[in-house]
Design a protein around this motif. Structure first.
Motif, PDB file in Angstrom:
ATOM      1  N   GLU A  35      13.403  19.456  24.110  1.00 49.40           N
ATOM      2  CA  GLU A  35      12.896  20.900  23.988  1.00 49.40           C
ATOM      3  C   GLU A  35      13.933  21.819  23.944  1.00 49.40           C
ATOM      4  O   GLU A  35      13.804  22.782  23.183  1.00 49.40           O
ATOM      5  N   PHE A  36      15.098  21.659  24.469  1.00 42.46           N
ATOM      6  CA  PHE A  36      16.377  22.534  24.311  1.00 42.46           C
ATOM      7  C   PHE A  36      16.694  22.343  22.855  1.00 42.46           C
ATOM      8  O   PHE A  36      17.230  23.322  22.408  1.00 42.46           O
ATOM      9  N   ILE A  37      17.003  21.249  22.537  1.00 38.59           N
ATOM     10  CA  ILE A  37      17.506  21.100  21.244  1.00 38.59           C
ATOM     11  C   ILE A  37      16.597  21.656  20.089  1.00 38.59           C
ATOM     12  O   ILE A  37      17.011  22.282  19.216  1.00 38.59           O
ATOM     13  N   ALA A  38      15.184  21.496  20.287  1.00 37.15           N
ATOM     14  CA  ALA A  38      14.161  22.265  19.411  1.00 37.15           C
ATOM     15  C   ALA A  38      14.204  23.868  19.426  1.00 37.15           C
ATOM     16  O   ALA A  38      14.237  24.337  18.451  1.00 37.15           O
ATOM     17  N   SER A  39      14.689  24.401  20.620  1.00 32.68           N
ATOM     18  CA  SER A  39      14.740  25.749  20.704  1.00 32.68           C
ATOM     19  C   SER A  39      15.916  26.022  19.948  1.00 32.68           C
ATOM     20  O   SER A  39      15.940  27.196  19.124  1.00 32.68           O
ATOM     21  N   LEU A  40      16.972  25.448  19.727  1.00 30.29           N
ATOM     22  CA  LEU A  40      18.163  25.645  19.098  1.00 30.29           C
ATOM     23  C   LEU A  40      18.072  25.566  17.546  1.00 30.29           C
ATOM     24  O   LEU A  40      18.322  26.207  16.869  1.00 30.29           O
ATOM     25  N   ASP A  41      17.160  24.573  17.458  1.00 31.02           N
ATOM     26  CA  ASP A  41      16.912  24.221  15.840  1.00 31.02           C
ATOM     27  C   ASP A  41      16.274  25.439  15.243  1.00 31.02           C
ATOM     28  O   ASP A  41      16.342  25.680  14.293  1.00 31.02           O
ATOM     29  N   SER A  42      15.119  26.043  15.916  1.00 30.53           N
ATOM     30  CA  SER A  42      14.373  27.042  15.546  1.00 30.53           C
ATOM     31  C   SER A  42      14.976  28.269  15.590  1.00 30.53           C
ATOM     32  O   SER A  42      14.910  29.131  14.714  1.00 30.53           O
ATOM     33  N   ALA A  43      16.205  28.375  16.247  1.00 31.56           N
ATOM     34  CA  ALA A  43      17.080  29.537  16.035  1.00 31.56           C
ATOM     35  C   ALA A  43      18.081  29.372  14.942  1.00 31.56           C
ATOM     36  O   ALA A  43      18.899  30.478  14.717  1.00 31.56           O
TER      37      ALA A  43
END
Length: 313
Positions: free
Chosen positions: A199-207
């Motif tokens: 989930e943390f990695i996904a949030s970075l990806d989306s940013a």
């Protein structure tokens, strides 16, 4: 989930513990309801008066072989079931009432597990390492997944360490699905220990921060640069290409609230470096207003910083 991982690590992986502890042949189990559908809270207690340990985690009802929902919701119902893992089995007996149960278990390691590790070129685990892997549910499927993804072949000790730090099959697959193939099993442990999850990695990806190296992921997580902070800073007009800029800004206390306060005082469009410098020198909106009230007009940021450093009040 993170609490459970830390609890498991504390109980099973304390320095020198594997060399000092004997493997329990029996102990106590407790089961309670869970907030997650289809799961229960399982707690295992074992040891003696000198060394007593607890292990706890939410597990799927499917792992409780021979235990039904009817049994669990009975009124003082005697139960017999097993928790069967690749590395060993816990045979449990006890009772349930209104969804809560307790009783005792006996532990039996699985010799076939050791044989399967050997077929894959992995050394035989110690009895304690095998118990650790049983408790955490580490199985041959994890070993095969690591090989499929091109990881270095782990030792039995490394598998036990992965087990106690919450690196399971789902975690390895989820990290891979986010584009991270780390090659070294210890890297997975490092990410897990620092709370880097899919989930943390996904949030970075989306940013827009993709394909970072492991140290960047850990550093961002450790310094509180999460999805909310990134989104808030972007809304304030700051989305640097290098995420290290956000780490430094977070460390120096530069947040959207501080940025807004300087804009309201007439200092908009500052660089992140300028904002960090102003923050480090204690420049606030209130101080800027006092400076202007004393007839300094519209001083530059550097002049405000010099006045602050000189103790103008």
């Amino acid at each position: 989930m993170r609490f459970a991982v830390l609890l498991l690590a504390a109980c099973l992986a304390a320095p020198g513990l594997s060399a000092q502890r004997s493997v329990p042949s029996s102990g106590q189990w407790l089961i309670d309801s869970s907030d997650q559908a289809g799961k229960v809270q399982l707690t295992i207690r074992y040891g003696d008066d000198d060394h007593s340990s607890n292990w706890g985690r939410d597990i799927s009802m499917r792992e409780l072989v021979g235990l039904s929902a009817t049994d669990m919701n009975g009124s003082g119902t005697p139960v017999h079931f097993k928790i069967v893992r690749s590395a060993g089995t816990l045979t449990c007996e006890g009772w349930f009432a209104d969804g809560k149960g307790s009783g005792h278990f006996t532990y039996e390691p699985n010799p076939q597990f050791v044989a399967e590790l050997g077929k894959r070129g992995i050394n035989a685990p110690t009895a304690w390492e095998q118990f650790q892997m049983t408790m955490a549910g580490v199985g041959i499927d994890l070993v095969d997944e690591l090989q499929r993804q091109g990881y270095e072949r782990p030792t039995a000790g490394e598998l036990a360490r992965m087990a106690t730090h919450g690196v399971d099959l789902d975690y390895v697959r989820d990290i891979s699905a986010r584009g991270y193939h780390l090659k070294v099993p210890e890297s997975l442990v490092r990410l897990r220990d620092h709370g880097v999850d899919p989930e943390f990695i996904a949030s970075l990806d989306s940013a827009g921060y993709k394909n970072l190296d492991i140290e960047d992921l850990v550093r961002l997580r450790d310094h509180g640069v999460d999805a909310d902070y990134i989104a808030d800073m972007k809304e304030a007009g700051y989305a640097p290409a290098n995420p290290e800029e956000l780490v430094m800004s977070r460390d120096h206390g530069v947040d959207p609230s501080y940025i807004r306060s300087l804009k309201e005082a007439g200092y908009g469009n500052l660089s992140l470096a300028d904002l960090r410098r102003a923050r480090d020198h204690g420049v606030s909106r209130q101080f800027i207003q006092r400076v202007k009230a004393r007839g300094y007009g519209n001083p530059s940021l550097e002049e405000v910083i010099r006045l602050r450093d000189r103790g103008l009040d």
